[in-house]
Enzyme design. Structure first.
Site, short mmCIF file in Angstrom:
data_model
loop_
_atom_site.label_atom_id
_atom_site.label_comp_id
_atom_site.label_asym_id
_atom_site.label_seq_id
_atom_site.Cartn_x
_atom_site.Cartn_y
_atom_site.Cartn_z
N SER A 217 39.35 48.21 34.59
CA SER A 217 40.08 47.16 35.29
C SER A 217 40.74 47.73 36.53
O SER A 217 41.15 48.90 36.56
CB SER A 217 41.16 46.56 34.38
N TYR B 297 48.04 47.63 28.53
CA TYR B 297 46.71 47.26 29.01
C TYR B 297 46.22 48.27 30.04
O TYR B 297 45.06 48.72 29.98
CB TYR B 297 46.78 45.87 29.64
#
Length: 252
Positions: free
Chosen positions: A144, A158
């Site tokens: 990401s 995350y």
């Protein structure tokens, strides 16, 4: 390219698009999601034949082993893997939770799904590949832009989990190379999918897009296109790489 590709997180916004693109590319898709019904709904809309759906919790070591074993026993062993399943937890008000507010349970759940899940899939895939020859094998993980920039809306849990994926694909690429298998990842930026919509309403898109060089929020199809490339013949000499799909949001 062809063969059976396991796609996890298949019923998600990006996972669904990946399944559709790979089916169009001629792969047999084994669509995996926590919900069997949701995975079956994805499979029903795919082009071509030979697709199946399966319920899978990627944080479960035994469940992953069972999916690979069942595919092998059915005579349709898994040739490739796209590890698209992921989880992003927010504070109750929808904001990014600071490190000081993240519970150990939230941290560990995020790691189990995002990083440990990717590890378990890669490990099981390589174990199987060591027992049989897989022509042009492919493994694609999901990183990401949040891990590359420290995130804006994403939690530290995350961010850390996706940073682990980026490191894992490099280690995996070295170990998989003697088997003729490539191991790569895509790193989506701001993509118009349910995970983004947890914290960003559509009416804010224009303001956000102004900070992206290509001046738009990305689509699941943009990510699926990058996955398609990594799965194809033209990426045969690409391994240990992380492909940015962010409209120029992050440039080195």
């Amino acid at each position: 390219m062809n063969g059976i590709v396991l796609v996890t997180g298949a019923a998600g916004g990006i996972g669904r698009s990946v399944c559709a693109r790979l089916a169009e590319d001629g792969f047999g898709v084994l669509a995996a999601d926590l919900s069997l019904e949701a995975a079956q709904e994805v499979v029903a809309g795919l082009a071509g034949t030979g697709h199946r759906a399966v319920a899978l919790d990627v944080s479960s070591e035994s469940a992953i082993a069972a999916v690979f074993a069942e595919a092998e026993a059915a005579g349709t062993p898994i040739d490739h893997v796209v590890a698209a399943a992921g989880i992003l937890l927010f504070a109750p008000n929808g904001d990014r939770p600071p490190i000081t507010d993240i519970t150990l349970e939230e941290w560990e759940l995020t790691q189990r799904v995002n990083s440990t899940g990717t590890f378990l899939l890669l490990r099981e895939y390589l174990r199987g590949a060591a027992q049989r020859s897989i022509a042009n094998g492919r493994f694609v993980g999901f990183a990401s832009v949040a891990a590359q920039l420290g995130g804006y809306r994403s939690s530290s849990a995350y961010i850390a989990s996706k940073g682990a994926v980026m490191a894992l694909v490099k280690a995996g690429a070295r170990e998989a190379a003697p088997l003729g298998i490539t191991v790569n990842a895509v790193a989506p930026g701001l993509i118009d999918a349910p995970m983004l919509r947890q914290s960003l309403a559509p009416e804010n898109d224009a303001a956000i897009a102004a900070n992206i060089p290509l001046n738009r929020i990305g689509t699941p199809g943009d990510v699926a296109g990058a996955v398609s490339f990594l799965m194809g013949r033209d990426a045969g000499y690409v391994t240990g790489a992380v492909i940015d799909v962010n409209g120029g949001y992050r440039m080195q």
